[in-house]
Design a protein around this motif. Structure first.
Motif, short mmCIF file in Angstrom:
data_model
loop_
_atom_site.label_atom_id
_atom_site.label_comp_id
_atom_site.label_asym_id
_atom_site.label_seq_id
_atom_site.Cartn_x
_atom_site.Cartn_y
_atom_site.Cartn_z
N THR A 2 0.71 -1.13 -0.01
CA THR A 2 0.03 0.00 -0.14
C THR A 2 1.09 1.36 0.05
N TYR A 4 1.40 4.95 1.09
CA TYR A 4 1.18 5.95 2.25
C TYR A 4 1.88 7.19 1.95
N HIS A 33 10.65 0.43 4.33
CA HIS A 33 9.52 0.79 3.30
C HIS A 33 10.11 0.86 2.23
N SER A 48 5.69 2.94 0.38
CA SER A 48 4.87 1.80 0.31
C SER A 48 5.30 0.75 1.35
N ASP A 52 -0.92 -2.71 7.14
CA ASP A 52 -2.58 -2.00 6.90
C ASP A 52 -2.95 -1.19 8.12
N GLU A 54 -2.16 2.25 9.80
CA GLU A 54 -1.51 3.61 9.65
C GLU A 54 -1.10 4.20 10.94
N VAL A 77 -0.25 9.31 9.17
CA VAL A 77 0.06 8.33 7.96
C VAL A 77 -1.17 7.97 7.49
N ARG A 78 -1.36 8.38 6.09
CA ARG A 78 -2.76 8.17 5.50
C ARG A 78 -2.36 7.24 4.30
N ASP A 79 -3.30 6.41 3.85
CA ASP A 79 -2.98 5.62 2.83
C ASP A 79 -3.66 6.64 1.52
N TYR A 82 -7.37 7.11 0.76
CA TYR A 82 -7.97 7.87 1.62
C TYR A 82 -7.70 9.39 1.28
N THR A 179 1.11 9.06 -4.12
CA THR A 179 0.49 8.03 -3.65
C THR A 179 -0.25 7.07 -4.66
#
Length: 191
Positions: A2, A4, A33, A48, A52, A54, A77-79, A82, A179
Motif C-alpha cells: 500500500t 502511504y 519501506h 510503500s 495496513d 496507519e 500516516v494516511r493511505d 484515503y 501515492t
C-alpha cells in the motif's frame, strides 16, 4: 503493498526541528519501506508498506525520528486511497481556486463537530470551513497567512490533545498523485 503519505507536523519552520528530507528518506528506507520519496521541505513523504495499520506506521516513524534527531515530531500516516477520497470530497470548487486559498487539515482522529460549534462562521465570511471525517477543509481567499478564521480554528484550546497538520491544495493534489503510483521521483528526491 500500500502507498502511504507521512505528514510530519511542525518541522523545518524558521530553523527549528530540522529534518533534512534526504535523512527522512533514509530513515523510512531503514524502517523497511519501499518507494520512498519526499515532497518539499515541510514534512511530506510517501512510501510503500505491507502494513495496513496507519497508526502503527505513524508511531514507528515518530519513535525513529525522535531517536535520530532528538526531538518529538507528531506524524500522521494516511493511505493513498484515503487521500484521494478526501480530495474528491472537497466541498469547495478547488479547480477554480489558487492552491494557497484552499487547505486541508488532517486530524489523527475523527473530527468532532461539537468542538467547532462555538465558532461563528458568519463572522469570518468570505472565509469558510467544512468538516470531513478526519479532515477539515478551509477556504481562505486571501491565503492562510492573512486568515482570521484559521486563527480561530487552530487555537490550542480548541485542538488540545489532537494531532493535526495542514497542507495547501497544491500539496494535497501532489500527495494524491504521488501515492497513486510508484517509481516517479519528485524534485529528484528518491531514496
Amino acid at each position: 503493498m500500500t502507498m502511504y503519505a507521512a505528514l510530519l507536523r511542525g518541522i523545518n519552520v524558521s530553523g527549528h526541528k530540522k529534518v533534512p528530507m534526504a535523512e527522512l528518506r533514509t530513515l523510512l528506507t531503514e524502517l523497511g519501506h519501499g518507494d520512498v520519496r519526499t515532497h518539499l521541505q515541510s514534512g511530506n513523504a510517501v512510501f510503500s508498506s505491507a502494513s495496513d495499520d496507519e497508526n502503527a506506521l505513524a508511531a514507528e516513524l515518530e519513535q525513529a525520528i525522535e531517536k535520530r534527531f532528538g526531538f518529538p515530531v507528531p506524524c500522521l500516516v494516511r493511505d493513498g486511497g484515503y487521500l484521494a477520497a478526501v480530495a474528491a470530497a472537497c466541498p469547495f470548487p478547488a479547480a477554480e481556486l489558487e492552491g494557497r486559498q484552499l487547505h486541508i487539515t488532517y486530524y489523527g482522529q475523527p473530527v468532532d463537530a461539537e468542538r467547532f460549534a462555538g465558532i461563528d462562521a458568519a463572522a469570518f465570511l468570505p472565509e469558510e470551513f467544512r468538516l470531513g471525517d478526519r479532515a477539515l477543509y478551509l477556504y481562505t481567499p486571501d491565503g492562510l497567512g492573512r486568515s482570521k478564521l484559521a486563527g480561530a480554528l487552530f487555537r490550542p484550546a480548541l485542538n488540545k490533545g489532537r494531532i493535526a497538520t495542514s497542507r495547501n491544495w497544491n500539496t494535497v493534489v501532489k500527495l494524491v498523485e504521488m501515492t497513486a503510483s510508484t517509481g516517479t521521483a519528485h524534485d529528484g528526491a528518491r531514496a
